[in-house]
Write a protein that holds these residues in place. Structure first.
Motif, PDB file in Angstrom:
ATOM      1  N   SER A   1     -43.924 -16.640  12.036  1.00  0.00           N
ATOM      2  CA  SER A   1     -44.588 -16.852  13.324  1.00  0.00           C
ATOM      3  C   SER A   1     -45.286 -18.208  13.287  1.00  0.00           C
ATOM      4  CB  SER A   1     -45.612 -15.738  13.593  1.00  0.00           C
ATOM      5  OG  SER A   1     -44.982 -14.487  13.699  1.00  0.00           O
ATOM      6  N   VAL A   2     -44.968 -19.067  14.263  1.00  0.00           N
ATOM      7  CA  VAL A   2     -45.523 -20.426  14.268  1.00  0.00           C
ATOM      8  C   VAL A   2     -46.556 -20.637  15.363  1.00  0.00           C
ATOM      9  CG1 VAL A   2     -43.503 -21.434  13.150  1.00  0.00           C
ATOM     10  CG2 VAL A   2     -43.563 -21.268  15.657  1.00  0.00           C
ATOM     11  N   ALA A   3     -46.684 -19.692  16.284  1.00  0.00           N
ATOM     12  CA  ALA A   3     -47.706 -19.759  17.334  1.00  0.00           C
ATOM     13  C   ALA A   3     -47.881 -18.361  17.910  1.00  0.00           C
ATOM     14  CB  ALA A   3     -47.320 -20.742  18.439  1.00  0.00           C
TER      15      ALA A   3
ATOM     16  N   ALA B   1     -50.006 -11.237  20.067  1.00  0.00           N
ATOM     17  CA  ALA B   1     -48.758 -10.769  20.677  1.00  0.00           C
ATOM     18  C   ALA B   1     -48.044 -11.963  21.291  1.00  0.00           C
ATOM     19  CB  ALA B   1     -49.033  -9.696  21.722  1.00  0.00           C
ATOM     20  N   THR B   2     -46.793 -11.734  21.713  1.00  0.00           N
ATOM     21  CA  THR B   2     -45.966 -12.811  22.263  1.00  0.00           C
ATOM     22  C   THR B   2     -46.049 -14.037  21.362  1.00  0.00           C
ATOM     23  OG1 THR B   2     -46.342 -11.946  24.489  1.00  0.00           O
ATOM     24  CG2 THR B   2     -45.409 -14.149  24.342  1.00  0.00           C
ATOM     25  N   THR B   3     -45.642 -13.836  20.130  1.00  0.00           N
ATOM     26  CA  THR B   3     -45.609 -14.933  19.173  1.00  0.00           C
ATOM     27  C   THR B   3     -44.321 -15.744  19.336  1.00  0.00           C
ATOM     28  OG1 THR B   3     -44.571 -13.520  17.507  1.00  0.00           O
ATOM     29  CG2 THR B   3     -46.994 -13.656  17.510  1.00  0.00           C
ATOM     30  N   ILE B   4     -44.326 -16.936  18.781  1.00  0.00           N
ATOM     31  CA  ILE B   4     -43.103 -17.731  18.674  1.00  0.00           C
ATOM     32  C   ILE B   4     -42.655 -17.635  17.222  1.00  0.00           C
ATOM     33  CG2 ILE B   4     -42.066 -20.020  18.817  1.00  0.00           C
ATOM     34  CD1 ILE B   4     -44.154 -20.709  20.945  1.00  0.00           C
ATOM     35  N   GLU B   5     -41.469 -17.084  17.024  1.00  0.00           N
ATOM     36  CA  GLU B   5     -40.914 -16.914  15.683  1.00  0.00           C
ATOM     37  C   GLU B   5     -39.743 -17.867  15.465  1.00  0.00           C
ATOM     38  OE1 GLU B   5     -41.485 -12.145  14.872  1.00  0.00           O
ATOM     39  OE2 GLU B   5     -39.606 -12.831  15.784  1.00  0.00           O
ATOM     40  N   THR B   6     -39.576 -18.277  14.237  1.00  0.00           N
ATOM     41  CA  THR B   6     -38.393 -19.025  13.851  1.00  0.00           C
ATOM     42  C   THR B   6     -38.099 -18.717  12.383  1.00  0.00           C
ATOM     43  OG1 THR B   6     -37.293 -21.188  13.988  1.00  0.00           O
ATOM     44  CG2 THR B   6     -39.537 -21.152  13.091  1.00  0.00           C
ATOM     45  N   MET B   7     -36.985 -19.222  11.905  1.00  0.00           N
ATOM     46  CA  MET B   7     -36.612 -18.970  10.520  1.00  0.00           C
ATOM     47  C   MET B   7     -37.280 -19.990   9.600  1.00  0.00           C
ATOM     48  SD  MET B   7     -34.775 -16.362  11.063  1.00  0.00           S
ATOM     49  CE  MET B   7     -34.213 -16.064   9.379  1.00  0.00           C
ATOM     50  N   ALA B   8     -37.551 -19.592   8.372  1.00  0.00           N
ATOM     51  CA  ALA B   8     -38.167 -20.498   7.410  1.00  0.00           C
ATOM     52  C   ALA B   8     -37.315 -21.744   7.203  1.00  0.00           C
ATOM     53  CB  ALA B   8     -38.386 -19.772   6.083  1.00  0.00           C
ATOM     54  N   ASP B   9     -35.997 -21.589   7.231  1.00  0.00           N
ATOM     55  CA  ASP B   9     -35.105 -22.747   7.063  1.00  0.00           C
ATOM     56  C   ASP B   9     -35.265 -23.744   8.205  1.00  0.00           C
ATOM     57  OD1 ASP B   9     -34.127 -21.777   4.700  1.00  0.00           O
ATOM     58  OD2 ASP B   9     -32.217 -21.070   5.516  1.00  0.00           O
TER      59      ASP B   9
END
Length: 328
Positions: free
Chosen positions: A99-101, A205-213
């Motif tokens: 989660s980045v935000a 809640a309503t996070t921004i997710e991305t992959m570690a790569d």
């Protein structure tokens, strides 16, 4: 009155995070298009993402869509997460999602009651509560541990408000911007609404997710998407959301102007996006203290094991830099 956009801070941050020109990225939401996704649509509609070089496609979720799985498969670059429990579960399962935000500083989960049936959150213990299975295994476990609610007073919620409308001794789970609106429309009365975040359920809640790569290989793309989303959320809530709402209704033809207006009003009134740490650090902020606090509550409630490496579920590197708002 909500204060102004920090234009200089926005410009400085976004110019520092310029991504490859016109790089295409896809962002998957976790449900059908609605006002609760409005800031992301805003930044597509007004060109905010494009300003730092991203061509963003929003891919709506829905009952038969698993956008998180598509991100894991490399089909999407970003995903709209639910709450921190989902993030903790990924860590437990060894899935490298980060989660980045956190756009929602408060979880919009609510418990509804009939007028006159409860004066406080604790008064809900006097009612039978309609709670779905997911809720029973997450926030209701916390309600039991923290406030003394019981398994016996819970009945399964089938996402049909009819039993609640017919029985004043029932309470019902809901989403801040959905079930209260539905009850007013179908029941003809304004229900009591208790936001569980205000009772201490401290997840984002309503996070921004991305992959570690993705973070490792394209940090400038991640920063652009986070900054653009943050600015979009400010503009959606406190600027002109009309262009974003057109896109929302194109993606979800069942959405109405009335429902959108109600959702925007409730998000603003309850500080869903701009409260807590966001008041000093900006929209989207994630802090170690808040994540740790929620993790400890979930361990205490028996929802998650204390051995989970909760610090791996998120990063504070991309949000909390003041982009989008000066709320002092």
């Amino acid at each position: 009155m909500k204060s102004r956009i920090l234009l200089m801070a926005v410009a400085a941050s976004m110019s520092a995070s310029v991504a490859t020109a016109n790089e295409k990225v896809a962002f998957g939401t976790n449900w059908l298009a609605q006002a609760e996704h409005g800031g992301f649509y805003q930044s597509v509609a007004d060109g905010t993402y494009a300003e730092c070089g991203l061509d963003v496609e929003i891919v709506p979720g829905g009952p038969q869509v698993n956008n998180r799985a598509l991100m894991l498969a490399g089909k999407l670059q970003f995903h709209m997460g639910g709450d921190l429990l989902q993030a903790f579960s990924s860590v437990k399962e060894g899935i490298p999602v980060v989660s980045v935000a956190a756009i929602f500083q408060k979880h919009p989960q609510v418990i509804l009651a009939h007028p006159g049936k409860a004066e406080s959150f604790e008064d809900l213990k006097n009612l039978t509560l309609l709670i779905g299975d997911n809720g029973f295994h997450s926030y209701y476990r916390w309600m039991m541990a923290e406030y003394g609610f019981t398994e016996e007073q819970r009945r399964p919620y089938t996402f049909n408000p009819a039993p609640f409308l017919a029985d004043t001794n029932l309470g019902m789970q809901g989403y801040l911007s959905s079930e209260p609106f539905l009850v007013q429309k179908e029941g003809g009365f304004t229900p009591l609404v208790f936001l569980i975040a205000d009772a201490g359920y401290s997840t984002y809640a309503t996070t921004i997710e991305t992959m570690a790569d993705t973070i490792a290989e394209k940090p400038e793309v991640v920063q652009c998407f986070v900054d653009g989303s943050i600015k979009g959320w400010y503009n959606y809530l406190y600027g002109d959301p009309s262009a974003a709402n057109v896109l929302i209704k194109e993606h979800n033809q069942q959405m109405t102007d009335g429902k959108i207006a109600y959702a925007i009003d409730r998000m603003k009134a309850e500080g869903i996006v701009d409260s807590g740490d966001a008041m000093s650090m900006g929209i989207g902020v994630i802090t170690d203290a808040k994540v740790k606090d929620f993790f400890e509550k979930m361990v205490n409630a028996g929802v998650i094991d204390s051995s989970v490496a909760w610090q791996d579920a998120y990063t504070t590197d991309f949000a909390g830099n003041g982009v989008g708002m000066d709320l002092k």
